[in-house]
Scaffold this motif. Structure first.
Motif, PDB file in Angstrom:
ATOM      1  N   GLY A  63       0.968  -1.200   0.189  1.00 22.79           N
ATOM      2  CA  GLY A  63       0.020  -0.081   0.031  1.00 22.79           C
ATOM      3  C   GLY A  63       0.681   1.276   0.040  1.00 22.79           C
ATOM      4  O   GLY A  63       2.099   1.297   0.495  1.00 22.79           O
ATOM      5  N   MET A  64       0.177   2.367  -0.555  1.00 21.02           N
ATOM      6  CA  MET A  64       1.090   3.652  -0.858  1.00 21.02           C
ATOM      7  C   MET A  64       0.262   4.752  -0.139  1.00 21.02           C
ATOM      8  O   MET A  64      -0.806   4.549  -0.184  1.00 21.02           O
ATOM      9  CB  MET A  64       1.320   3.863  -2.300  1.00 21.02           C
ATOM     10  CG  MET A  64       2.216   2.845  -2.956  1.00 21.02           C
ATOM     11  SD  MET A  64       2.051   3.535  -4.516  1.00 21.02           S
ATOM     12  CE  MET A  64       3.812   3.988  -4.745  1.00 21.02           C
ATOM     13  N   THR A  65       1.116   5.618   0.186  1.00 15.80           N
ATOM     14  CA  THR A  65       0.547   6.952   0.725  1.00 15.80           C
ATOM     15  C   THR A  65       0.010   7.800  -0.343  1.00 15.80           C
ATOM     16  O   THR A  65       0.495   7.667  -1.390  1.00 15.80           O
ATOM     17  CB  THR A  65       1.240   7.688   1.755  1.00 15.80           C
ATOM     18  OG1 THR A  65       2.369   8.010   1.060  1.00 15.80           O
ATOM     19  CG2 THR A  65       1.843   6.634   2.988  1.00 15.80           C
ATOM     20  N   SER A  98       3.868  10.706  -6.562  1.00 15.81           N
ATOM     21  CA  SER A  98       5.268  10.808  -7.083  1.00 15.81           C
ATOM     22  C   SER A  98       5.129   9.548  -7.904  1.00 15.81           C
ATOM     23  O   SER A  98       5.872   9.857  -9.105  1.00 15.81           O
ATOM     24  CB  SER A  98       6.062  10.517  -5.789  1.00 15.81           C
ATOM     25  OG  SER A  98       7.290  10.290  -6.256  1.00 15.81           O
ATOM     26  N   GLU A  99       4.617   8.575  -7.997  1.00 16.35           N
ATOM     27  CA  GLU A  99       4.672   7.523  -8.798  1.00 16.35           C
ATOM     28  C   GLU A  99       4.010   7.987 -10.334  1.00 16.35           C
ATOM     29  O   GLU A  99       4.733   7.910 -11.351  1.00 16.35           O
ATOM     30  CB  GLU A  99       3.801   6.325  -8.172  1.00 16.35           C
ATOM     31  CG  GLU A  99       4.531   5.611  -7.375  1.00 16.35           C
ATOM     32  CD  GLU A  99       5.904   4.697  -7.905  1.00 16.35           C
ATOM     33  OE1 GLU A  99       5.740   4.208  -9.187  1.00 16.35           O
ATOM     34  OE2 GLU A  99       6.690   4.672  -7.131  1.00 16.35           O
ATOM     35  N   ILE A 100       2.932   8.726 -10.005  1.00 10.08           N
ATOM     36  CA  ILE A 100       2.421   9.083 -11.525  1.00 10.08           C
ATOM     37  C   ILE A 100       3.308  10.343 -12.026  1.00 10.08           C
ATOM     38  O   ILE A 100       3.325  10.321 -13.200  1.00 10.08           O
ATOM     39  CB  ILE A 100       1.064   9.966 -10.998  1.00 10.08           C
ATOM     40  CG1 ILE A 100       0.050   8.796 -10.457  1.00 10.08           C
ATOM     41  CG2 ILE A 100       0.446  10.781 -12.326  1.00 10.08           C
ATOM     42  CD1 ILE A 100      -1.224   9.148  -9.856  1.00 10.08           C
ATOM     43  N   ASP A 101       3.794  11.049 -11.172  1.00 11.27           N
ATOM     44  CA  ASP A 101       4.906  12.267 -11.750  1.00 11.27           C
ATOM     45  C   ASP A 101       6.120  11.431 -12.322  1.00 11.27           C
ATOM     46  O   ASP A 101       6.596  11.937 -13.640  1.00 11.27           O
ATOM     47  CB  ASP A 101       5.364  13.219 -10.586  1.00 11.27           C
ATOM     48  CG  ASP A 101       4.335  13.962  -9.936  1.00 11.27           C
ATOM     49  OD1 ASP A 101       3.381  14.270 -10.910  1.00 11.27           O
ATOM     50  OD2 ASP A 101       4.503  14.489  -9.076  1.00 11.27           O
ATOM     51  N   GLU A 102       6.436  10.489 -11.768  1.00 11.20           N
ATOM     52  CA  GLU A 102       7.678   9.793 -12.386  1.00 11.20           C
ATOM     53  C   GLU A 102       7.244   8.953 -13.632  1.00 11.20           C
ATOM     54  O   GLU A 102       7.912   9.036 -14.653  1.00 11.20           O
ATOM     55  CB  GLU A 102       8.200   8.651 -11.367  1.00 11.20           C
ATOM     56  CG  GLU A 102       8.973   9.024 -10.367  1.00 11.20           C
ATOM     57  CD  GLU A 102       9.250   8.204  -9.277  1.00 11.20           C
ATOM     58  OE1 GLU A 102       9.459   7.036  -9.818  1.00 11.20           O
ATOM     59  OE2 GLU A 102       9.711   8.477  -7.939  1.00 11.20           O
ATOM     60  N   TYR A 103       5.987   8.666 -13.979  1.00 13.42           N
ATOM     61  CA  TYR A 103       5.377   7.953 -15.032  1.00 13.42           C
ATOM     62  C   TYR A 103       5.380   8.799 -16.346  1.00 13.42           C
ATOM     63  O   TYR A 103       5.649   8.656 -17.349  1.00 13.42           O
ATOM     64  CB  TYR A 103       4.062   7.040 -14.684  1.00 13.42           C
ATOM     65  CG  TYR A 103       3.561   6.477 -16.053  1.00 13.42           C
ATOM     66  CD1 TYR A 103       4.014   5.371 -16.488  1.00 13.42           C
ATOM     67  CD2 TYR A 103       2.666   7.267 -16.672  1.00 13.42           C
ATOM     68  CE1 TYR A 103       3.580   5.015 -17.727  1.00 13.42           C
ATOM     69  CE2 TYR A 103       2.035   6.816 -17.808  1.00 13.42           C
ATOM     70  CZ  TYR A 103       2.463   5.501 -18.214  1.00 13.42           C
ATOM     71  OH  TYR A 103       1.880   5.092 -19.451  1.00 13.42           O
ATOM     72  N   ILE A 104       5.013   9.822 -15.666  1.00 11.27           N
ATOM     73  CA  ILE A 104       4.536  10.984 -16.897  1.00 11.27           C
ATOM     74  C   ILE A 104       5.829  11.680 -17.184  1.00 11.27           C
ATOM     75  O   ILE A 104       6.191  11.844 -18.616  1.00 11.27           O
ATOM     76  CB  ILE A 104       3.669  12.368 -16.078  1.00 11.27           C
ATOM     77  CG1 ILE A 104       2.276  11.561 -16.080  1.00 11.27           C
ATOM     78  CG2 ILE A 104       3.682  13.439 -17.277  1.00 11.27           C
ATOM     79  CD1 ILE A 104       1.315  12.558 -15.266  1.00 11.27           C
ATOM     80  N   ALA A 105       6.946  11.759 -16.532  1.00 12.07           N
ATOM     81  CA  ALA A 105       8.219  12.378 -16.813  1.00 12.07           C
ATOM     82  C   ALA A 105       8.946  11.455 -17.792  1.00 12.07           C
ATOM     83  O   ALA A 105       9.683  11.798 -18.761  1.00 12.07           O
ATOM     84  CB  ALA A 105       9.198  12.500 -15.677  1.00 12.07           C
TER      85      ALA A 105
END
Length: 57
Positions: free
Chosen positions: A39-41, A47-54
């Protein structure tokens, strides 16, 4: 959050969950076990979404 936005969010989570289960050939129970284990906060998810987009620009 409006009812429509909440319903849309729930629907998108459902689609993502079903696709993940199908791709990895796991049951709903197995998926829930993974969710409990990893589970993630909210900030981690953002942050994961930002990394994926970048990475995909």
């Amino acid at each position: 959050m409006s009812d429509l936005r909440l319903n849309n969010s729930i629907f998108l989570m459902y689609l993502a969950t079903e696709e993940y289960k199908r791709e990895h050939n796991i049951t709903s129970l197995q998926f829930l076990d993974l969710d409990k284990k990893y589970g993630m906060t909210k900030p981690e998810m953002a942050s994961e979404i930002d990394e994926y987009i970048a990475a995909n620009q």
